[in-house]
Write a protein that holds these residues in place. Structure first.
Motif, short mmCIF file in Angstrom:
data_model
loop_
_atom_site.label_atom_id
_atom_site.label_comp_id
_atom_site.label_asym_id
_atom_site.label_seq_id
_atom_site.Cartn_x
_atom_site.Cartn_y
_atom_site.Cartn_z
N PRO A 162 0.97 -1.30 0.11
CA PRO A 162 0.16 0.03 -0.07
C PRO A 162 1.03 1.39 -0.12
O PRO A 162 1.84 1.33 0.82
N ARG A 202 -6.00 -2.66 -5.28
CA ARG A 202 -7.00 -2.67 -3.95
C ARG A 202 -6.62 -0.98 -3.73
O ARG A 202 -5.59 -0.43 -3.61
N TRP A 204 -7.86 1.95 -0.71
CA TRP A 204 -8.42 2.15 0.23
C TRP A 204 -8.88 3.59 0.47
O TRP A 204 -8.37 4.45 -0.14
N ASN A 205 -10.25 3.92 0.99
CA ASN A 205 -10.68 5.27 0.94
C ASN A 205 -9.93 6.13 2.30
O ASN A 205 -10.60 6.60 3.16
N SER A 235 -12.64 -0.20 1.52
CA SER A 235 -11.66 -0.50 0.35
C SER A 235 -12.48 -1.06 -0.71
O SER A 235 -13.61 -1.57 -0.50
N THR A 237 -11.91 -3.26 -4.82
CA THR A 237 -10.66 -4.05 -5.55
C THR A 237 -11.16 -3.78 -7.04
O THR A 237 -12.29 -3.93 -7.41
N HIS A 254 -3.13 2.79 -2.22
CA HIS A 254 -3.66 1.68 -3.19
C HIS A 254 -2.48 0.88 -3.22
O HIS A 254 -1.28 1.19 -2.93
#
Length: 285
Positions: A162, A202, A204-205, A235, A237, A254
């Motif tokens: 990430p 992926r 993530w907010n 999250s 995908t 991400h």
């Protein structure tokens, strides 16, 4: 519009739930959705089968046949192993990056021999909607247009841990580079080859703030954020496949998922970074 989010380990901004979404289309580019990502109104947009299968095969062959494809041995803090064709601005001075981009220009052009350049096709479509669209520059020297990357070791949970793409624009080594005017990065990714079910994205907010980056020691890199610190954030995908185009809000954390085996390596990515500096749309690699 964004909202402030907090957690014990990560603070930053999040998109509203109705904007933290993946929009998809089949074959045809919806330029409005690209503009939504560029302007921070959408997390990600994917075009399935943006690149025809025959051109994907040509691009993949050109990459592996290129004498300019070089290994990245995972040296330094990130430990990322890859084969790369083209220049990367990360952890380089402005001068070193632009020199590398100039040196790689013919090799990158050769990558598209016998096929169209899908990233250029996207930029051409955007240029019709924006006042200025050009490569980032410094003293008349231009940034790279795209680069190709094939990561190794996709048997791990993450091909790429990430991270966010904005932090690297604050690197003091590039204090004289105009990309440091950009406040939101849109990453452009095209996939000539994706082994089935691997290399998904992926998101993530959360767009981390400088306090988080400083606390985690990633102030000028945005890499890596420990996955265990992201469990409290929503999250999504993006299930990328061969031939896809995907643009993402690069300010959001991400990652690239692994999960393959050593015998199935070979996820090939064509990519560049983009963003708005005032009313100018810029790109670099």
């Amino acid at each position: 519009m964004t909202t402030e989010v907090t957690s014990p380990s990560i603070t930053g901004e999040a998109l509203p739930a109705d904007q933290f979404q993946l929009h998809e289309s089949e074959g045809t580019l919806d330029i409005e959705r690209v503009l939504d990502v560029l302007n921070g109104r959408l997390a990600a947009y994917r075009v399935r089968h943006f690149v025809p299968a025959a051109e994907c095969a040509t691009l993949t062959r050109n990459f592996w046949d290129s004498p300019h494809r070089t290994p990245r041995h995972g040296e330094g803090a990130d430990g990322v192993e890859a084969y790369i064709l083209g220049a990367s601005h990360i952890e380089r001075s402005t001068l070193d990056y632009l020199t590398a981009a100039e040196a790689a220009r013919e090799a990158v052009d050769a990558l598209y021999a016998g096929a169209s350049d899908p990233i250029a096709r996207l930029r051409d479509a955007l240029a019709g909607r924006l006042d200025v669209a050009r490569a980032a520059e410094h003293d008349g020297r231009k940034a790279g247009s795209s680069k190709a990357v094939c990561w190794n070791n996709d048997s791990r949970e993450f091909l790429l841990l990430p991270h966010d793409d904005l932090a690297q624009l604050s690197d003091p080594l590039q204090a004289d580079f105009e990309v440091q005017r950009i406040r939101r990065v849109m990453a452009v990714n095209v996939y000539p080859h994706v082994p089935g079910g691997r290399g998904q994205l992926r998101l993530w907010n959360v767009a981390p703030d400088d306090r988080t980056r400083a606390r985690l020691g990633v102030r000028h890199s945005g890499y890596p954020y420990p996955p265990e610190l992201l469990t409290d954030h929503a999250s999504l995908t993006v299930p990328v496949a061969t031939g896809d185009l995907c643009v993402i809000n690069g300010n959001l954390v991400h990652a690239v998922l692994g999960g393959g085996s050593a015998a199935e390596r070979g996820r090939l990515l064509l990519t560049c970074f983009t963003g708005l500096a005032g009313d100018e749309f810029l790109w670099w690699t």
